[in-house]
Design a protein around this motif. Structure first.
Motif, PDB file in Angstrom:
ATOM      1  N   ALA A   1       0.822  -1.207   0.000  1.00  8.77           N
ATOM      2  CA  ALA A   1       0.000   0.000   0.000  1.00  8.77           C
ATOM      3  C   ALA A   1       0.856   1.257   0.000  1.00  8.77           C
ATOM      4  O   ALA A   1       0.484   2.269  -0.609  1.00  8.77           O
ATOM      5  N   MET A   2       1.998   1.221   0.669  1.00  4.72           N
ATOM      6  CA  MET A   2       2.874   2.391   0.654  1.00  4.72           C
ATOM      7  C   MET A   2       3.348   2.702  -0.766  1.00  4.72           C
ATOM      8  O   MET A   2       3.441   3.861  -1.164  1.00  4.72           O
ATOM      9  N   VAL A   3       3.652   1.656  -1.524  1.00  7.23           N
ATOM     10  CA  VAL A   3       4.057   1.887  -2.917  1.00  7.23           C
ATOM     11  C   VAL A   3       2.887   2.474  -3.708  1.00  7.23           C
ATOM     12  O   VAL A   3       3.064   3.398  -4.519  1.00  7.23           O
ATOM     13  N   HIS A   4       1.673   1.964  -3.474  1.00 11.07           N
ATOM     14  CA  HIS A   4       0.513   2.517  -4.170  1.00 11.07           C
ATOM     15  C   HIS A   4       0.329   3.999  -3.853  1.00 11.07           C
ATOM     16  O   HIS A   4      -0.006   4.800  -4.734  1.00 11.07           O
ATOM     17  N   ALA A   5       0.510   4.363  -2.595  1.00  7.98           N
ATOM     18  CA  ALA A   5       0.388   5.778  -2.217  1.00  7.98           C
ATOM     19  C   ALA A   5       1.447   6.608  -2.935  1.00  7.98           C
ATOM     20  O   ALA A   5       1.165   7.710  -3.440  1.00  7.98           O
ATOM     21  N   ALA A   6       2.672   6.080  -3.006  1.00  7.18           N
ATOM     22  CA  ALA A   6       3.746   6.788  -3.698  1.00  7.18           C
ATOM     23  C   ALA A   6       3.451   6.931  -5.183  1.00  7.18           C
ATOM     24  O   ALA A   6       3.723   7.974  -5.796  1.00  7.18           O
ATOM     25  N   VAL A   7       2.876   5.900  -5.775  1.00  4.90           N
ATOM     26  CA  VAL A   7       2.544   5.950  -7.205  1.00  4.90           C
ATOM     27  C   VAL A   7       1.441   6.978  -7.461  1.00  4.90           C
ATOM     28  O   VAL A   7       1.494   7.740  -8.436  1.00  4.90           O
ATOM     29  N   GLY A   8       0.415   6.991  -6.598  1.00 10.45           N
ATOM     30  CA  GLY A   8      -0.625   7.999  -6.745  1.00 10.45           C
ATOM     31  C   GLY A   8      -0.056   9.397  -6.685  1.00 10.45           C
ATOM     32  O   GLY A   8      -0.438  10.290  -7.470  1.00 10.45           O
ATOM     33  N   TYR A   9       0.873   9.610  -5.766  1.00 13.48           N
ATOM     34  CA  TYR A   9       1.518  10.916  -5.646  1.00 13.48           C
ATOM     35  C   TYR A   9       2.290  11.263  -6.918  1.00 13.48           C
ATOM     36  O   TYR A   9       2.198  12.387  -7.435  1.00 13.48           O
ATOM     37  N   ALA A  10       3.060  10.315  -7.442  1.00  8.71           N
ATOM     38  CA  ALA A  10       3.882  10.576  -8.622  1.00  8.71           C
ATOM     39  C   ALA A  10       3.039  10.888  -9.850  1.00  8.71           C
ATOM     40  O   ALA A  10       3.366  11.781 -10.633  1.00  8.71           O
ATOM     41  N   ARG A  11       1.954  10.152 -10.018  1.00  2.09           N
ATOM     42  CA  ARG A  11       1.108  10.412 -11.181  1.00  2.09           C
ATOM     43  C   ARG A  11       0.467  11.792 -11.083  1.00  2.09           C
ATOM     44  O   ARG A  11       0.446  12.542 -12.069  1.00  2.09           O
ATOM     45  N   GLN A  12      -0.054  12.135  -9.919  1.00  3.31           N
ATOM     46  CA  GLN A  12      -0.670  13.442  -9.757  1.00  3.31           C
ATOM     47  C   GLN A  12       0.353  14.566  -9.931  1.00  3.31           C
ATOM     48  O   GLN A  12      -0.006  15.680 -10.305  1.00  3.31           O
ATOM     49  N   SER A  13       1.628  14.245  -9.692  1.00  5.10           N
ATOM     50  CA  SER A  13       2.714  15.219  -9.822  1.00  5.10           C
ATOM     51  C   SER A  13       3.326  15.219 -11.214  1.00  5.10           C
ATOM     52  O   SER A  13       4.415  15.779 -11.407  1.00  5.10           O
ATOM     53  N   ASP A  14       2.680  14.580 -12.176  1.00 10.62           N
ATOM     54  CA  ASP A  14       3.163  14.523 -13.560  1.00 10.62           C
ATOM     55  C   ASP A  14       4.553  13.901 -13.671  1.00 10.62           C
ATOM     56  O   ASP A  14       5.338  14.261 -14.550  1.00 10.62           O
ATOM     57  N   ARG A  15       4.877  12.992 -12.745  1.00  9.74           N
ATOM     58  CA  ARG A  15       6.136  12.247 -12.729  1.00  9.74           C
ATOM     59  C   ARG A  15       7.343  13.130 -12.449  1.00  9.74           C
ATOM     60  O   ARG A  15       8.486  12.688 -12.591  1.00  9.74           O
ATOM     61  N   LEU A  16       7.118  14.353 -12.042  1.00  8.09           N
ATOM     62  CA  LEU A  16       8.214  15.267 -11.745  1.00  8.09           C
ATOM     63  C   LEU A  16       8.629  15.211 -10.282  1.00  8.09           C
ATOM     64  O   LEU A  16       9.687  15.732  -9.915  1.00  8.09           O
ATOM     65  N   SER A  17       7.818  14.599  -9.452  1.00 10.95           N
ATOM     66  CA  SER A  17       8.106  14.460  -8.041  1.00 10.95           C
ATOM     67  C   SER A  17       7.630  13.079  -7.607  1.00 10.95           C
ATOM     68  O   SER A  17       6.631  12.574  -8.126  1.00 10.95           O
ATOM     69  N   ALA A  18       8.335  12.476  -6.657  1.00 10.28           N
ATOM     70  CA  ALA A  18       8.046  11.090  -6.278  1.00 10.28           C
ATOM     71  C   ALA A  18       8.275  10.909  -4.784  1.00 10.28           C
ATOM     72  O   ALA A  18       8.725  11.814  -4.084  1.00 10.28           O
ATOM     73  N   HIS A  19       7.960   9.720  -4.297  1.00  8.78           N
ATOM     74  CA  HIS A  19       8.204   9.327  -2.918  1.00  8.78           C
ATOM     75  C   HIS A  19       9.125   8.114  -2.892  1.00  8.78           C
ATOM     76  O   HIS A  19       9.175   7.332  -3.850  1.00  8.78           O
ATOM     77  N   ALA A  20       9.810   7.939  -1.766  1.00  7.41           N
ATOM     78  CA  ALA A  20      10.572   6.725  -1.503  1.00  7.41           C
ATOM     79  C   ALA A  20       9.778   5.845  -0.545  1.00  7.41           C
ATOM     80  O   ALA A  20       8.869   6.307   0.148  1.00  7.41           O
ATOM     81  N   VAL A  21      10.130   4.559  -0.521  1.00  7.72           N
ATOM     82  CA  VAL A  21       9.488   3.591   0.371  1.00  7.72           C
ATOM     83  C   VAL A  21      10.582   2.715   0.968  1.00  7.72           C
ATOM     84  O   VAL A  21      11.363   2.109   0.228  1.00  7.72           O
ATOM     85  N   THR A  22      10.644   2.651   2.300  1.00  6.06           N
ATOM     86  CA  THR A  22      11.629   1.790   2.950  1.00  6.06           C
ATOM     87  C   THR A  22      10.949   0.688   3.749  1.00  6.06           C
ATOM     88  O   THR A  22       9.890   0.909   4.353  1.00  6.06           O
ATOM     89  N   THR A  23      11.549  -0.498   3.719  1.00  7.74           N
ATOM     90  CA  THR A  23      11.015  -1.645   4.451  1.00  7.74           C
ATOM     91  C   THR A  23      12.169  -2.398   5.097  1.00  7.74           C
ATOM     92  O   THR A  23      13.346  -2.179   4.785  1.00  7.74           O
ATOM     93  N   SER A  24      11.816  -3.337   5.949  1.00  4.02           N
ATOM     94  CA  SER A  24      12.793  -4.256   6.506  1.00  4.02           C
ATOM     95  C   SER A  24      13.089  -5.346   5.476  1.00  4.02           C
ATOM     96  O   SER A  24      12.621  -5.288   4.330  1.00  4.02           O
ATOM     97  N   ILE A  25      13.859  -6.355   5.891  1.00  5.47           N
ATOM     98  CA  ILE A  25      14.130  -7.480   4.999  1.00  5.47           C
ATOM     99  C   ILE A  25      12.971  -8.473   5.080  1.00  5.47           C
ATOM    100  O   ILE A  25      12.021  -8.280   5.825  1.00  5.47           O
ATOM    101  N   GLY A  26      13.032  -9.521   4.297  1.00  2.00           N
ATOM    102  CA  GLY A  26      12.038 -10.581   4.389  1.00  2.00           C
ATOM    103  C   GLY A  26      10.697 -10.194   3.805  1.00  2.00           C
ATOM    104  O   GLY A  26      10.618  -9.620   2.710  1.00  2.00           O
ATOM    105  N   PRO A  27       9.588 -10.492   4.522  1.00  2.00           N
ATOM    106  CA  PRO A  27       8.251 -10.235   3.961  1.00  2.00           C
ATOM    107  C   PRO A  27       7.996  -8.757   3.695  1.00  2.00           C
ATOM    108  O   PRO A  27       7.243  -8.424   2.788  1.00  2.00           O
ATOM    109  N   GLY A  28       8.615  -7.884   4.478  1.00  2.00           N
ATOM    110  CA  GLY A  28       8.451  -6.459   4.193  1.00  2.00           C
ATOM    111  C   GLY A  28       8.960  -6.111   2.812  1.00  2.00           C
ATOM    112  O   GLY A  28       8.358  -5.323   2.084  1.00  2.00           O
ATOM    113  N   ALA A  29      10.085  -6.707   2.437  1.00  2.00           N
ATOM    114  CA  ALA A  29      10.653  -6.447   1.114  1.00  2.00           C
ATOM    115  C   ALA A  29       9.839  -7.094   0.003  1.00  2.00           C
ATOM    116  O   ALA A  29       9.553  -6.472  -1.023  1.00  2.00           O
ATOM    117  N   THR A  30       9.439  -8.369   0.194  1.00  2.00           N
ATOM    118  CA  THR A  30       8.692  -9.028  -0.873  1.00  2.00           C
ATOM    119  C   THR A  30       7.307  -8.434  -1.044  1.00  2.00           C
ATOM    120  O   THR A  30       6.728  -8.529  -2.132  1.00  2.00           O
TER     121      THR A  30
END
Length: 638
Positions: free
Chosen positions: A81-110
């Motif tokens: 869901a965090m990636v989806h939120a970041a993608v929504g932000y990037a699209r609304q920003s015309d791809r000129l601005s974006a977000h990062a997403v950080t996770t732990s290892i293991g299931p957080g990463a997958t």
């Protein structure tokens, strides 16, 4: 001679500081490239990137302003869901601005993989920073480590390679410098952009290094507007002047390039009608005389009829998915040719087209200038104008409800919302039966009002994306349209919206199952098997009574204000109240399970979903016969 100035920081601290100084620039306007970082912390990133984000000291800014250096942090509940939120932000920003997403290892990463695929398929930038196992391997294996007997350097993060436009694993501090620069290059490139992954081993994140100060200087990534080649432009102009029934297909590239005004000028000059893909809808306002609505499998009768008869298809910023081409059956005129204006050479050459490789705005402006004095035949304009008017009357009939005391259909839900919104509202959807209805019926009033993620059509996208969109467009009403199936996939970010005070409106439609796939199952001989949310009947099928779930109560338990609407009249009142609310609000409505959306019988656009070649059940046998008839119309455009 003075020695180069350095700063001693951990790798994670250096990365956060570096990201705070990255900018894009287009048309003289500067935008912060990475405006915030979403994160869920575990042992793989809590003491590295987590500590660095805390130390950056900009935790109160939610990434809505360029602001001073520092990387704002946003707390999520689900990594996908965090990636989806970041993608929504990037699209609304015309791809000129974006977000990062950080996770732990293991299931957080997958858990990032689905969101990464969505971003890359849709060519939308997001920076993924998953933790990774120890680079120095002091203990092997560590908690959540995947052991691969034939390769010691593989981790679960390698699952992100095929869905990332750029991937690197930072196994030494000094390796961060080239990796971070390459990551920014890809994120800012309109041709190459998508998910970018920097896998961050947990020990390397915390390791200190003496970094050159130049690494932290403001860096501006110029996003240009490549002009078309002169010879290719001349060929394109000849093709357009020689066409009797040209049709332009507007894709998402029109929006990404902010080319809407250039498209309108082109159409006003030439009279060429414009149909739109899901990503391109809203490139022209719905009431422009040349806007004929969505095209393809979920298109309008007007657009699909013109597509079948067109002798020249002009694709602008589209990648021609099977929904757009009706699985290669839509463009049926003998000798039909294609002209594709696209910033990506890969897309511009599809369907054997004449390629015009350029930025959408620059290309449209060049075409408009070169076509001065050219206009399609008056009879062609009059014909599609009359067809557009007739289609709009059918939409009015579908939207309307003579009796406000009855339970609404899904189409009438859209009609009630259509009657309420203005140019500032943003409507978000991604999966189920709603995308088809919206593509046919929605009247887009502004360039970024219609937000359909249909490249990956990912259930669970809408609610987190609405948060990202609202962060990118504060003050604009944002509507996430969600069916019960999608809601059950991913409601977690309601908590985030409530926590952050991100005022989104959720229209939650209860129709007791997967309406879209149920219809597809019926059409392909599957008899709606496994698509309804019902109790198991005595014969073993899910055909019993509807499940007694109360999704509105669930949303309320997560902190949303709930408005229940049982009738058309109550729905209209609830939507108006939600729009005026200053708190995340859910309008819950149970719809009639049968609905009538105006179709296009004379120009039905097919979608290729293979049907069982051998079967004993009559429904599947009949479906296969229909499939064989449809597939015979498929052609390759060479």
């Amino acid at each position: 001679m003075n020695a180069p100035t350095t700063r001693r920081l951990t790798v994670a601290q250096a990365l956060v500081e570096f990201l705070a100084h990255q900018y894009t620039e287009r048309d003289g306007r500067r935008h912060r490239l990475i405006n915030a970082c979403w994160g869920i912390f575990g042992h793989g990133n809590v003491a590295g990137i987590g500590q660095a984000l805390l130390e950056s000291g900009s935790v109160s800014d939610r990434g809505t302003t360029p602001g001073p250096p520092g990387l704002p942090y946003l707390q999520g509940r689900n990594e996908q869901a965090m990636v989806h939120a970041a993608v929504g932000y990037a699209r609304q920003s015309d791809r000129l601005s974006a977000h990062a997403v950080t996770t732990s290892i293991g299931p957080g990463a997958t858990n990032l993989v689905t969101g990464a695929a969505l971003a890359t398929v849709n060519r939308l930038p997001v920076l993924l920073l998953p933790g990774d196992v120890f680079a120095t391997r002091p203990a092997d294996p560590v908690l959540q480590q995947l052991e691969v007997p034939y390769a010691g350097d593989v981790s679960v993060n390698d699952a992100l390679r095929p869905v990332s436009r750029y991937f690197d694993r930072v196994t030494r501090p000094e390796a961060l410098i080239p990796a971070a620069l390459q990551a920014m290059r890809v994120l800012a490139d309109p041709v190459d952009t998508g998910a970018v992954t920097l896998a961050m081993p947990q020990d390397v994140q915390a390791e200190a290094y003496d970094w050159p100060e130049e690494f932290f200087a403001d860096r501006v990534w110029h996003v240009g507007r490549p002009a078309p080649d002169a010879l290719a432009l001349a060929a394109a102009v000849r093709a357009i002047r020689g066409a009797r029934r040209p049709l332009l297909i507007a894709g998402g590239g029109v929006h990404h390039s902010e080319a809407e005004d250039a498209l309108r000028a082109f159409v006003d000059t030439t009279g060429i009608p414009v149909a739109s893909t899901q990503a391109g809808k809203g490139s022209l306002r719905h009431d422009h005389p040349a806007d004929i609505g969505g095209i393809g499998h979920t298109g309008t009768a007007t657009a699909d009829t013109l597509a079948r008869e067109a002798d020249l298809i002009i694709g602008v910023g589209t990648r021609y998915t099977d929904f757009t081409t009706a699985s290669a059956t839509l463009f049926a005129a003998p000798g039909v040719r294609f002209l594709n204006l696209n910033i990506a050479s890969f897309d511009s050459h599809k369907l054997g087209a004449s390629a015009l490789v350029a930025d959408a705005r620059a290309g449209l402006e060049a075409l408009t200038g070169a076509l001065s004095g050219h206009r399609v035949d008056e009879a062609y304009e009059a014909g599609y104008g009359a067809a557009k008017e007739e289609w709009e009357s059918r939409v009015d009939a579908a939207y309307g409800a003579a009796d406000a005391s009855v339970r609404p259909s899904q189409t009438q839900v859209l009609g009630a919302l259509d009657a309420l919104v203005d140019d500032t509202d943003i409507v978000i959807n991604a999966a189920g039966s709603l995308p088809g209805d919206l593509h046919k019926l929605w009247r887009a009033r502004s360039r970024r009002q219609y937000h359909l993620e249909y490249g990956y059509s990912c259930m669970g996208y809408e609610i987190p994306a609405a948060i990202g969109v609202r962060l990118a467009a504060p003050g604009r009403p944002v509507w996430a349209l969600v069916g019960d199936g999608t809601y059950l996939m991913n409601p977690t970010e309601i908590v985030t919206a409530v926590q952050e005070g991100v005022n989104i409106n959720l229209v939650l439609i209860q129709n007791h199952g997967y309406a879209s796939i149920g219809g597809l199952s019926q059409a392909t001989g599957g008899e709606r098997f496994g698509t309804d949310y019902r109790f198991r009947a005595k014969d073993g099928t899910y055909t019993g009574a509807p499940l007694p779930v109360d999704l509105a109560a669930n949303a309320a338990s997560l902190g949303m204000h709930i408005l229940r609407a049982a009738t058309v009249g109550e729905l209209r009142a609830a939507l108006a109240e939600a729009r005026a609310s200053n708190h995340p609000t859910c309008v819950y409505v149970e719809t009639e399970t049968t609905d009538t959306v105006p179709g296009a019988p004379a120009a039905q656009a097919w979608w290729d979903v293979p049907v069982a070649e051998t079967a004993t059940r009559p429904a599947a046998v009949a479906a296969r016969e229909a499939y064989d008839r449809q597939v015979a119309g498929r052609r390759r455009h060479l």
